[in-house]
Each structure stands twice: as structure tokens, then as C-alpha cells.
Design a protein around this motif. Structure first.
Motif, PDB file in Angstrom:
ATOM      1  N   TYR A  15       0.829  -1.198   0.000  1.00 50.58           N
ATOM      2  CA  TYR A  15       0.000   0.000   0.000  1.00 50.58           C
ATOM      3  C   TYR A  15       0.872   1.260   0.000  1.00 50.58           C
ATOM      4  O   TYR A  15       0.633   2.194  -0.780  1.00 50.58           O
ATOM      5  CB  TYR A  15      -0.923   0.012   1.202  1.00 50.58           C
ATOM      6  N   HIS A  16       1.895   1.290   0.867  1.00 48.61           N
ATOM      7  CA  HIS A  16       2.713   2.495   0.997  1.00 48.61           C
ATOM      8  C   HIS A  16       3.483   2.785  -0.277  1.00 48.61           C
ATOM      9  O   HIS A  16       3.606   3.949  -0.697  1.00 48.61           O
ATOM     10  CB  HIS A  16       3.692   2.336   2.168  1.00 48.61           C
TER      11      HIS A  16
ATOM     12  N   GLU B 211       1.188   4.280  -2.794  1.00 50.90           N
ATOM     13  CA  GLU B 211       0.820   5.631  -2.378  1.00 50.90           C
ATOM     14  C   GLU B 211       1.946   6.620  -2.692  1.00 50.90           C
ATOM     15  O   GLU B 211       1.680   7.761  -3.102  1.00 50.90           O
ATOM     16  CB  GLU B 211       0.500   5.641  -0.884  1.00 50.90           C
TER      17      GLU B 211
ATOM     18  N   THR C 210       1.380   9.797  -5.138  1.00 52.59           N
ATOM     19  CA  THR C 210       1.607  11.147  -4.610  1.00 52.59           C
ATOM     20  C   THR C 210       2.592  11.910  -5.484  1.00 52.59           C
ATOM     21  O   THR C 210       2.416  13.113  -5.738  1.00 52.59           O
ATOM     22  CB  THR C 210       2.122  11.059  -3.169  1.00 52.59           C
TER      23      THR C 210
ATOM     24  N   GLU D  99     -11.523   4.713   1.478  1.00 49.48           N
ATOM     25  CA  GLU D  99     -10.869   5.826   0.782  1.00 49.48           C
ATOM     26  C   GLU D  99     -11.892   6.687   0.053  1.00 49.48           C
ATOM     27  O   GLU D  99     -11.794   7.918   0.041  1.00 49.48           O
ATOM     28  CB  GLU D  99      -9.824   5.295  -0.203  1.00 49.48           C
TER      29      GLU D  99
END
Length: 258
Positions: free
Chosen positions: A68-69, A72, A76, A202
Motif C-alpha cells: 500500500y505504501h 501511495e 503522490t 478511501e
């Protein structure tokens, strides 16, 4: 950053780049948006290791967090490039993973799409003041706008899950029989449910009315047959107006011999 700054509208060297097909490009223009440039975000991430109990269904939290990170970070950074261009949103987003040969635990997470700006000023950014993101095709994006809806952002949920092994006597007893394997059914159901609920959370944080174009994927990567990532992704949307006009398809007859 210098390249992107020179591509901003109003500069003497302004030109756009886009990975949209010709048809998608024309429909995005028809929807009232101008492509500004291709934007991307990348993260090469070391994905750790976590043991799962041999005979237990369980989520592997360390791996779920890593997947997930890393995504992300890529998203971003792509949004930051769109900000430099002064974009209202990003269309045709692709979110890919590629494991690298120079490290069995290293994977590149990359997000890429085309930054766009509306011809008419409006509140196109989402409630987090970020450009909207959408993985819809140019055709679907045009249909969405024409029907009175707008994208808010791509939303996703992930769950890396270890599926318990069958005990020897269980596996032996199933030979030659039509029989459900409850522990497998429960594992896959639970893992998908976790991924879907996280995606919906989300969307709720964006104050979305719904999610369209949802994909629910099973990605084994390199963890072996009993560990799988369940990944759900879609585009959260909001209404632009109360009335929604759905364009009716038109009949087209070709005038050439088949």
C-alpha cells in the motif's frame, strides 16, 4: 521539475505529451479538458518478508503495508508533477508493479497518466485540494462528464493474505471427490472483503457518491502459491448536477462492402 515548468500553459515553449490514443485524446478535448503533459511517479521499494503459520488463514500485515505504501508514494509523486503543470486532474492513470532483476525483493511501483486542465474554470479538485485522478479510458471519461458526474480520485485497497495449507489426511480424503474446501473459500472471501472495504473507506474520505470501473485482482507476485495479494481499485465519483442526461447510442451503417 524544470521540464514540467516549461510545459505550463502560457510559456513560450508550451507543448503537451500524452499516452492517450488519438480517439481518447479527441474525446477528452470534447469533454472540455486540454492535455498538459504526461506525469508519472515512481518508487523502488524493498518488500520485506513475513512468515505465515502453515495451517492458519491470516493477513500478512507487514506485506500489506508495504504494497500500500509503495503505491501511495508513486501516486503522490505523480500528483505532485500534475500540480507543477497547474492541472485540474489526471486521466488514463496506470498503476503497475515490476519486480527487478537486480534484487528479488525489490519492486518498482509506477503511476503514469495524462495531466489535464478544464477549458472552463471550476471546482474540479477533490476535497483534499489534489488534482482528481482516474483510471477510466478517454471514452469512459467523456461519458462520465457528459452524464453529469466528475471523478474525484482513484481509490484502492490491498490485502496480502496467507492461505492455510490442508493437512495431509484432509488432502488425501478429497482425492477423487467433488467437495468444497471451506478453509480456502473462507480465506479468499475474507481477503477480498478486506481489500474492498479499504477501497470503500478511501472513497468515503473523498465524500464520493460511488466508485466506478472497479477491478478486483489477485496478484501472486513472488510469494508462492499460498500467499496472494488481493488488490481492488476504481475511480470515486461525485455528481456535477441533479439531472443526469445519458447519451443514447446512435446506429451507424457502414457503406463499404464487407
Amino acid at each position: 521539475m524544470r521540464r514540467l515548468t516549461e510545459m505550463r500553459p502560457g510559456q513560450s515553449t508550451t507543448l503537451f505529451t500524452s499516452d492517450l490514443s488519438v480517439n481518447e485524446f479527441l474525446l477528452v478535448r470534447e469533454a472540455g479538458f486540454r492535455p498538459l503533459g504526461m506525469v508519472l511517479g515512481s518508487s523502488i521499494y524493498h518488500v520485506g518478508f513475513q512468515f505465515g503459520r502453515w495451517n492458519k488463514n491470516q493477513e500478512l500485515d507487514t506485506l500489506s503495508g508495504a504494497m500500500y505504501h509503495a503505491r501511495e508514494l508513486a501516486m503522490t509523486r505523480m500528483e505532485a508533477e500534475a500540480d507543477v503543470l497547474g492541472a485540474d486532474g489526471i486521466v488514463g492513470v496506470r498503476l503497475d508493479i515490476e519486480f527487478k532483476e537486480f534484487g528479488s525483493d525489490l519492486a518498482e511501483f509506477i503511476a503514469i497518466g495524462t495531466a489535464v486542465k478544464a477549458d472552463e474554470p471550476g471546482a474540479w479538485r477533490n476535497n483534499q485540494n489534489k488534482p482528481f485522478t482516474s483510471d477510466l479510458s478517454g471514452q469512459d471519461f467523456w461519458t462520465l462528464i457528459q452524464s453529469g458526474y466528475a471523478p474525484l480520485g482513484m481509490v484502492m485497497g490491498t490485502c496480502v493474505y496467507h492461505i492455510a495449507h490442508q493437512r495431509f489426511w484432509q488432502a488425501l480424503g478429497n482425492i477423487g471427490q467433488n467437495v468444497e474446501i471451506p478453509q480456502f473459500t473462507e480465506a479468499l472471501y475474507d481477503a477480498r472483503e478486506l481489500a474492498m472495504s479499504r477501497m470503500q473507506a478511501e472513497a468515503e474520505s473523498l465524500n464520493a457518491e460511488g466508485i466506478v470501473g472497479v477491478q478486483l485482482l489477485s496478484l501472486p507476485h513472488r510469494w508462492g502459491g499460498h500467499t496472494t495479494e488481493f488488490f481492488s481499485i476504481g475511480t470515486a465519483i461525485r455528481p456535477l448536477r441533479d439531472d443526469h442526461h445519458i447519451a443514447k447510442p446512435q446506429l451507424v451503417l457502414p457503406l463499404v462492402d464487407s
